[in-house]
Write a protein that holds these residues in place. Structure first.
Motif, PDB file in Angstrom:
ATOM      1  N   GLY A 126       7.318  -5.157  -6.599  1.00  0.00           N
ATOM      2  CA  GLY A 126       7.871  -3.822  -6.757  1.00  0.00           C
ATOM      3  C   GLY A 126       8.389  -3.235  -5.452  1.00  0.00           C
ATOM      4  O   GLY A 126       9.274  -2.398  -5.454  1.00  0.00           O
ATOM      5  N   GLY A 127       7.829  -3.622  -4.331  1.00  0.00           N
ATOM      6  CA  GLY A 127       8.207  -3.071  -3.035  1.00  0.00           C
ATOM      7  C   GLY A 127       6.959  -2.734  -2.243  1.00  0.00           C
ATOM      8  O   GLY A 127       5.856  -3.127  -2.633  1.00  0.00           O
ATOM      9  N   GLY A 128       7.101  -2.025  -1.163  1.00  0.00           N
ATOM     10  CA  GLY A 128       8.347  -1.567  -0.599  1.00  0.00           C
ATOM     11  C   GLY A 128       8.994  -2.610   0.303  1.00  0.00           C
ATOM     12  O   GLY A 128       8.695  -3.814   0.223  1.00  0.00           O
ATOM     13  N   ARG A 177       0.825  -1.215   0.000  1.00  0.00           N
ATOM     14  CA  ARG A 177       0.000   0.000   0.000  1.00  0.00           C
ATOM     15  C   ARG A 177       0.857   1.263   0.000  1.00  0.00           C
ATOM     16  O   ARG A 177       0.557   2.234  -0.692  1.00  0.00           O
ATOM     17  CB  ARG A 177      -0.911  -0.036   1.237  1.00  0.00           C
ATOM     18  CG  ARG A 177      -1.631   1.264   1.588  1.00  0.00           C
ATOM     19  CD  ARG A 177      -2.925   1.430   0.872  1.00  0.00           C
ATOM     20  NE  ARG A 177      -3.590   2.667   1.249  1.00  0.00           N
ATOM     21  CZ  ARG A 177      -4.588   2.768   2.121  1.00  0.00           C
ATOM     22  NH1 ARG A 177      -5.050   1.673   2.729  1.00  0.00           N
ATOM     23  NH2 ARG A 177      -5.144   3.926   2.393  1.00  0.00           N
ATOM     24  N   ASN A 178       1.949   1.266   0.763  1.00  0.00           N
ATOM     25  CA  ASN A 178       2.786   2.459   0.849  1.00  0.00           C
ATOM     26  C   ASN A 178       3.451   2.791  -0.474  1.00  0.00           C
ATOM     27  O   ASN A 178       3.724   3.961  -0.758  1.00  0.00           O
ATOM     28  CB  ASN A 178       3.858   2.293   1.923  1.00  0.00           C
ATOM     29  CG  ASN A 178       3.277   2.315   3.323  1.00  0.00           C
ATOM     30  OD1 ASN A 178       2.071   2.476   3.508  1.00  0.00           O
ATOM     31  ND2 ASN A 178       4.120   2.138   4.316  1.00  0.00           N
ATOM     32  N   VAL A 189      -2.126  -4.863  -5.131  1.00  0.00           N
ATOM     33  CA  VAL A 189      -1.709  -3.967  -4.056  1.00  0.00           C
ATOM     34  C   VAL A 189      -2.196  -4.536  -2.725  1.00  0.00           C
ATOM     35  O   VAL A 189      -3.404  -4.726  -2.526  1.00  0.00           O
ATOM     36  CB  VAL A 189      -2.275  -2.556  -4.262  1.00  0.00           C
ATOM     37  CG1 VAL A 189      -1.796  -1.616  -3.147  1.00  0.00           C
ATOM     38  CG2 VAL A 189      -1.880  -2.008  -5.629  1.00  0.00           C
ATOM     39  N   LEU A 190      -1.277  -4.807  -1.814  1.00  0.00           N
ATOM     40  CA  LEU A 190      -1.627  -5.292  -0.487  1.00  0.00           C
ATOM     41  C   LEU A 190      -2.166  -4.147   0.361  1.00  0.00           C
ATOM     42  O   LEU A 190      -1.535  -3.094   0.473  1.00  0.00           O
ATOM     43  CB  LEU A 190      -0.396  -5.901   0.188  1.00  0.00           C
ATOM     44  CG  LEU A 190       0.168  -7.170  -0.443  1.00  0.00           C
ATOM     45  CD1 LEU A 190       1.579  -7.422   0.059  1.00  0.00           C
ATOM     46  CD2 LEU A 190      -0.727  -8.355  -0.150  1.00  0.00           C
ATOM     47  N   THR A 191      -3.329  -4.350   0.955  1.00  0.00           N
ATOM     48  CA  THR A 191      -3.937  -3.313   1.780  1.00  0.00           C
ATOM     49  C   THR A 191      -4.879  -3.964   2.783  1.00  0.00           C
ATOM     50  O   THR A 191      -5.306  -5.107   2.605  1.00  0.00           O
ATOM     51  CB  THR A 191      -4.720  -2.301   0.908  1.00  0.00           C
ATOM     52  OG1 THR A 191      -5.372  -1.342   1.754  1.00  0.00           O
ATOM     53  CG2 THR A 191      -5.774  -3.008   0.065  1.00  0.00           C
ATOM     54  N   HIS A 192      -5.185  -3.238   3.866  1.00  0.00           N
ATOM     55  CA  HIS A 192      -6.174  -3.709   4.832  1.00  0.00           C
ATOM     56  C   HIS A 192      -7.559  -3.142   4.543  1.00  0.00           C
ATOM     57  O   HIS A 192      -8.518  -3.477   5.255  1.00  0.00           O
ATOM     58  CB  HIS A 192      -5.747  -3.312   6.253  1.00  0.00           C
ATOM     59  CG  HIS A 192      -4.472  -3.962   6.711  1.00  0.00           C
ATOM     60  ND1 HIS A 192      -4.359  -5.324   6.900  1.00  0.00           N
ATOM     61  CD2 HIS A 192      -3.257  -3.434   7.004  1.00  0.00           C
ATOM     62  CE1 HIS A 192      -3.126  -5.615   7.304  1.00  0.00           C
ATOM     63  NE2 HIS A 192      -2.447  -4.489   7.373  1.00  0.00           N
ATOM     64  N   HIS A 193      -7.663  -2.301   3.526  1.00  0.00           N
ATOM     65  CA  HIS A 193      -8.908  -1.580   3.296  1.00  0.00           C
ATOM     66  C   HIS A 193      -9.385  -1.802   1.863  1.00  0.00           C
ATOM     67  O   HIS A 193      -8.670  -1.481   0.906  1.00  0.00           O
ATOM     68  CB  HIS A 193      -8.699  -0.087   3.569  1.00  0.00           C
ATOM     69  CG  HIS A 193      -8.206   0.175   4.961  1.00  0.00           C
ATOM     70  ND1 HIS A 193      -9.045   0.180   6.059  1.00  0.00           N
ATOM     71  CD2 HIS A 193      -6.952   0.410   5.439  1.00  0.00           C
ATOM     72  CE1 HIS A 193      -8.339   0.414   7.150  1.00  0.00           C
ATOM     73  NE2 HIS A 193      -7.064   0.560   6.798  1.00  0.00           N
ATOM     74  N   VAL A 228      -1.478   7.681   1.058  1.00  0.00           N
ATOM     75  CA  VAL A 228      -2.738   7.665   1.789  1.00  0.00           C
ATOM     76  C   VAL A 228      -2.697   6.541   2.822  1.00  0.00           C
ATOM     77  O   VAL A 228      -2.347   5.412   2.508  1.00  0.00           O
ATOM     78  CB  VAL A 228      -3.929   7.462   0.830  1.00  0.00           C
ATOM     79  CG1 VAL A 228      -5.237   7.479   1.599  1.00  0.00           C
ATOM     80  CG2 VAL A 228      -3.923   8.532  -0.259  1.00  0.00           C
ATOM     81  N   ARG A 229      -3.076   6.824   4.054  1.00  0.00           N
ATOM     82  CA  ARG A 229      -3.074   5.840   5.131  1.00  0.00           C
ATOM     83  C   ARG A 229      -4.496   5.591   5.635  1.00  0.00           C
ATOM     84  O   ARG A 229      -5.359   6.447   5.521  1.00  0.00           O
ATOM     85  CB  ARG A 229      -2.186   6.311   6.297  1.00  0.00           C
ATOM     86  CG  ARG A 229      -0.735   6.599   5.901  1.00  0.00           C
ATOM     87  CD  ARG A 229      -0.004   5.317   5.525  1.00  0.00           C
ATOM     88  NE  ARG A 229       1.389   5.581   5.214  1.00  0.00           N
ATOM     89  CZ  ARG A 229       1.877   5.723   3.985  1.00  0.00           C
ATOM     90  NH1 ARG A 229       1.071   5.622   2.942  1.00  0.00           N
ATOM     91  NH2 ARG A 229       3.146   5.956   3.785  1.00  0.00           N
TER      92      ARG A 229
END
Length: 215
Positions: A152-154, A78-79, A109-113, A84-85
Motif C-alpha cells: 500500500g505504501g508509503g 508505519r507512516n 505493518v513495518l515498524t521498529h516498535h 504516531v512516531r
C-alpha cells in the motif's frame, strides 16, 4: 509464487508521492489529497472506500479495480498506518480508516516498535512486523494463500522493496498536480539497473497510468 505488486500509487508531476507535514488534519501531507482526484470518483473507490453505489467507469476505474484483483494480503509502512512516531504510547490509534478498514485482508505493518495484532471489522487484521521487509513479505505470502501481496505504501516502504528487487509490478498514476515539496518515490533509485521497465502507459482525462515490471 505470488506476485508482489504496487497498485494505484499516485505521483505528482514534480515527482512527489505525498505532500509535506503529514498530520491528523493532512494524512497525505499538505496538498496530498489532490493527487488522488483520478481515483476518488471511480466506481471501485466509491464502493471499496466509501461504501457507496455508483461512481465512474472507464480507464481510471479499470486501473483502480485491478489493484484489488487477486490480492490476498497487504504490506504497508508505519507512516501509512498513522502519524504516531517512536514507541507506541498506547494502542488507541487504530488507523485512518475507522472500525471497518478498506483492506478486508491481513495487513502487515513495518515498524521498529512491537505491538499486538489489531483485529478490525470486515476481515482486516493489522500485524506489526519488527523483523524487516523480508519477514513481512514471508508472513504476507503465507497469509495471502497463493494470491498476490499488495504494497500500500508509503514511498519509503516501496523504495526498500524496489532496492531489494522484490517488487514484480508497479502501477503508478501520474496526476496533473504540482506539490513543490514532499516525499519522492524514486529518490536514490536507479530503475533500469534494478531491472524495471515500462510495459504499459495509458492516459485518461485525470491521470497517466504507468505500469513497470521487473525483467
Amino acid at each position: 509464487m505470488t506476485k508482489l505488486r504496487v497498485e494505484s500509487f499516485t505521483l505528482s508531476l514534480d515527482g512527489f508521492a505525498a505532500g509535506p507535514d503529514q498530520s491528523l488534519e493532512n494524512p497525505l501531507g499538505i496538498g496530498g489529497t489532490a493527487l488522488h482526484g483520478w481515483a476518488f470518483p471511480t466506481r471501485t473507490f466509491q464502493t471499496q472506500l466509501f461504501g457507496k453505489e455508483g461512481g465512474e467507469t472507464g480507464i481510471d476505474d479499470d486501473f483502480a479495480a485491478r489493484g484489488f484483483h487477486n490480492v490476498g494480503a497487504w504490506i504497508m509502512g508505519r507512516n501509512m498506518f498513522g502519524p504516531v512516531r517512536g514507541p507506541w504510547p498506547d494502542e488507541s490509534w487504530h488507523g485512518w480508516w475507522g472500525d471497518n478498514p478498506v483492506y478486508h485482508k491481513p495487513v502487515f505493518v513495518l515498524t521498529h516498535h512491537p505491538r499486538a495484532p489489531l483485529v478490525m471489522e470486515g476481515g482486516t487484521t493489522f500485524h506489526f512486523i519488527t523483523e524487516g521487509i523480508h519477514v513481512a513479505l514471508e508472513r504476507a505470502r503465507e497469509a495471502a494463500n497463493s494470491q498476490d501481496v499488495r504494497i500500500g505504501g508509503g514511498a519509503s516502504t516501496i523504495r526498500q522493496y524496489l532496492q531489494a528487487r522484490l517488487i514484480d509490478e508497479l502501477h503508478l498514476a501520474i496526476s496533473p498536480v504540482l506539490l513543490g515539496a514532499g516525499e519522492r518515490l524514486f529518490e536514490g533509485i536507479h530503475l533500469p539497473d534494478l531491472g524495471y521497465s515500462c510495459i504499459q502507459h495509458v492516459a485518461s482525462q485525470r491521470a497517466t497510468h504507468i505500469v513497470l515490471s521487473r525483467t
